[in-house]
Design a protein around this motif. Structure first.
Motif, PDB file in Angstrom:
ATOM      1  N   ALA A 174       0.826  -1.065  -0.102  1.00  0.00           N
ATOM      2  CA  ALA A 174       0.220   0.336   0.026  1.00  0.00           C
ATOM      3  C   ALA A 174       0.644   1.302  -0.026  1.00  0.00           C
ATOM      4  O   ALA A 174       0.503   2.206  -0.814  1.00  0.00           O
ATOM      5  CB  ALA A 174      -0.763  -0.060   1.418  1.00  0.00           C
ATOM      6  N   ASP A 175       1.958   1.475   0.802  1.00  0.00           N
ATOM      7  CA  ASP A 175       2.736   2.528   0.927  1.00  0.00           C
ATOM      8  C   ASP A 175       3.587   2.785  -0.444  1.00  0.00           C
ATOM      9  O   ASP A 175       3.473   3.972  -0.849  1.00  0.00           O
ATOM     10  CB  ASP A 175       3.406   2.555   2.028  1.00  0.00           C
ATOM     11  CG  ASP A 175       2.802   2.697   3.326  1.00  0.00           C
ATOM     12  OD1 ASP A 175       1.606   2.836   3.424  1.00  0.00           O
ATOM     13  OD2 ASP A 175       3.769   2.912   4.385  1.00  0.00           O
ATOM     14  N   GLU A 176       3.710   1.776  -1.099  1.00  0.00           N
ATOM     15  CA  GLU A 176       4.487   2.055  -2.241  1.00  0.00           C
ATOM     16  C   GLU A 176       3.497   2.520  -3.325  1.00  0.00           C
ATOM     17  O   GLU A 176       3.832   3.203  -4.112  1.00  0.00           O
ATOM     18  CB  GLU A 176       5.405   0.541  -2.688  1.00  0.00           C
ATOM     19  CG  GLU A 176       6.474   0.311  -1.688  1.00  0.00           C
ATOM     20  CD  GLU A 176       5.926  -0.457  -0.514  1.00  0.00           C
ATOM     21  OE1 GLU A 176       4.936  -0.523  -0.376  1.00  0.00           O
ATOM     22  OE2 GLU A 176       7.009  -0.618   0.401  1.00  0.00           O
ATOM     23  N   PHE A 177       2.481   1.755  -3.555  1.00  0.00           N
ATOM     24  CA  PHE A 177       1.366   2.207  -4.594  1.00  0.00           C
ATOM     25  C   PHE A 177       0.891   3.669  -4.379  1.00  0.00           C
ATOM     26  O   PHE A 177       1.211   4.397  -5.081  1.00  0.00           O
ATOM     27  CB  PHE A 177       0.411   1.249  -4.254  1.00  0.00           C
ATOM     28  CG  PHE A 177      -0.867   1.314  -5.253  1.00  0.00           C
ATOM     29  CD1 PHE A 177      -0.819   0.982  -6.587  1.00  0.00           C
ATOM     30  CD2 PHE A 177      -2.130   1.994  -4.833  1.00  0.00           C
ATOM     31  CE1 PHE A 177      -2.154   1.254  -7.481  1.00  0.00           C
ATOM     32  CE2 PHE A 177      -3.196   2.292  -5.861  1.00  0.00           C
ATOM     33  CZ  PHE A 177      -3.184   1.985  -7.162  1.00  0.00           C
ATOM     34  N   PHE A 178       0.543   4.170  -2.961  1.00  0.00           N
ATOM     35  CA  PHE A 178       0.093   5.431  -3.145  1.00  0.00           C
ATOM     36  C   PHE A 178       1.135   6.514  -2.968  1.00  0.00           C
ATOM     37  O   PHE A 178       1.139   7.585  -3.587  1.00  0.00           O
ATOM     38  CB  PHE A 178      -0.766   5.606  -1.544  1.00  0.00           C
ATOM     39  CG  PHE A 178      -1.898   4.592  -1.530  1.00  0.00           C
ATOM     40  CD1 PHE A 178      -3.115   4.996  -2.185  1.00  0.00           C
ATOM     41  CD2 PHE A 178      -2.112   3.534  -0.679  1.00  0.00           C
ATOM     42  CE1 PHE A 178      -4.229   4.181  -2.436  1.00  0.00           C
ATOM     43  CE2 PHE A 178      -3.296   2.955  -0.634  1.00  0.00           C
ATOM     44  CZ  PHE A 178      -4.435   3.115  -1.341  1.00  0.00           C
ATOM     45  N   GLY A 179       2.313   5.951  -2.355  1.00  0.00           N
ATOM     46  CA  GLY A 179       3.534   6.751  -2.663  1.00  0.00           C
ATOM     47  C   GLY A 179       3.910   7.161  -3.786  1.00  0.00           C
ATOM     48  O   GLY A 179       4.442   8.175  -4.200  1.00  0.00           O
TER      49      GLY A 179
END
Length: 295
Positions: A174-179
């Protein structure tokens, strides 16, 4: 401590049977509501809201499914209505009324702009002025995306898939996707400081099913609603201001012409910054909104 908009008070306001929104309110005067985009929360308006609050009552909610607002489960049997822009627009009108405003100006960025457009089409008696930041109406978005140029919108296609796979893929990183979007859509990396970025990532990480449902609706029920309006000749009757990055020519279409088909009373302006213009060019956004409100 979670970041907040300085000088604003926070409350939770019921807007539907199963949905209460987290809302920041500040200032006094005629009301202006600001709707955030992806992958953000109401905090994206922190600079703009403070400036507008010198002249207006400013209302900054987290959209349903985002931030600290309620996140009802997507009703698979209802055709996406839970996160239809029509439903989210009704939330905005109900929120304004709950705060004592039958008529108000509405500005939205990205996903919030899609909600604002739908509110303008469905509730012309309530929306006095409308501003859209860096998005095309839904039908036009799908119309202009084709060939290799559509790769920039891969997330639109990913989250349009049936429930299950996109949620699992995004939750796995999630953090990689949204980031990824916070990185590639920003020209000035300093416009989103570390504490705000952390707040966006935490909120998005906790909202994957509802964020996906919002996007899924825009590949389904939102298209149905927009097409019905276009076929019926329904247009935005209020003054409309559109701010967009200088990406129209690069993608090979005339963004202003597409907007004029929806908004006869239109001012369309190109802003030299990244996608997150309320954070990268807040002075230009404030000026555009204040100019809009004089029309």
């Amino acid at each position: 401590m979670h970041p907040t908009i300085p000088g604003f008070t926070y409350q939770r306001v019921p807007v539907a049977d199963d949905v209460t929104l987290n809302v920041a309110v500040g200032g006094s005067g005629s009301p202006v509501m600001l709707l955030h985009g992806f992958p953000q929360t109401h905090l994206m308006w922190r600079h703009v809201a403070v400036e507008l609050a010198a002249h207006h009552t400013v209302i900054c909610p987290d959209l349903r499914g985002y931030g600290a607002s309620d996140k009802p489960a997507e009703d698979a049997g209802a055709g996406g209505v839970t996160y239809a822009k029509r439903t989210m627009a009704a939330d905005a009108v109900a929120l304004a009324r709950a705060l004592g405003h039958d008529r108000f100006a509405l500005a939205g960025h990205d996903r919030g702009a899609l909600v604002a457009i739908r509110a303008g089409l469905d509730h012309p008696e309530a929306i006095t002025h409308l501003a859209s930041l860096d998005v095309l109406p839904i039908l036009d978005t799908w119309d202009v995306m084709h060939g290799t140029g559509a790769a920039v919108g891969f997330h639109l296609y990913l989250m349009a898939q049936p429930p299950g796979l996109p949620e699992r893929m995004i939750e796995a990183s999630a953090d990689e996707f949204f980031g990824h979007f916070l990185d590639i859509w920003t020209r000035d990396a300093g416009a989103i400081p570390a504490d705000i970025r952390a707040a966006y990532l935490a909120a998005s990480r906790a909202s994957v099913p509802s964020v996906v449902a919002d996007y899924r609706a825009s590949a389904g029920i939102d298209v149905v609603h927009d097409r019905a309006d276009r076929d019926a000749g329904n247009r935005l009757r209020m003054p409309v201001t559109v701010l967009q990055q200088d990406w129209g020519a690069a993608l090979g279409f005339d963004a202003a012409a597409r907007w004029r088909a929806w908004a006869p009373d239109l001012r369309h302006t190109t802003v030299s910054c990244g996608h997150f213009m309320a954070e990268e060019a807040p002075e230009e956004v404030v000026k555009a909104v204040l100019d809009l409100l004089t029309r």
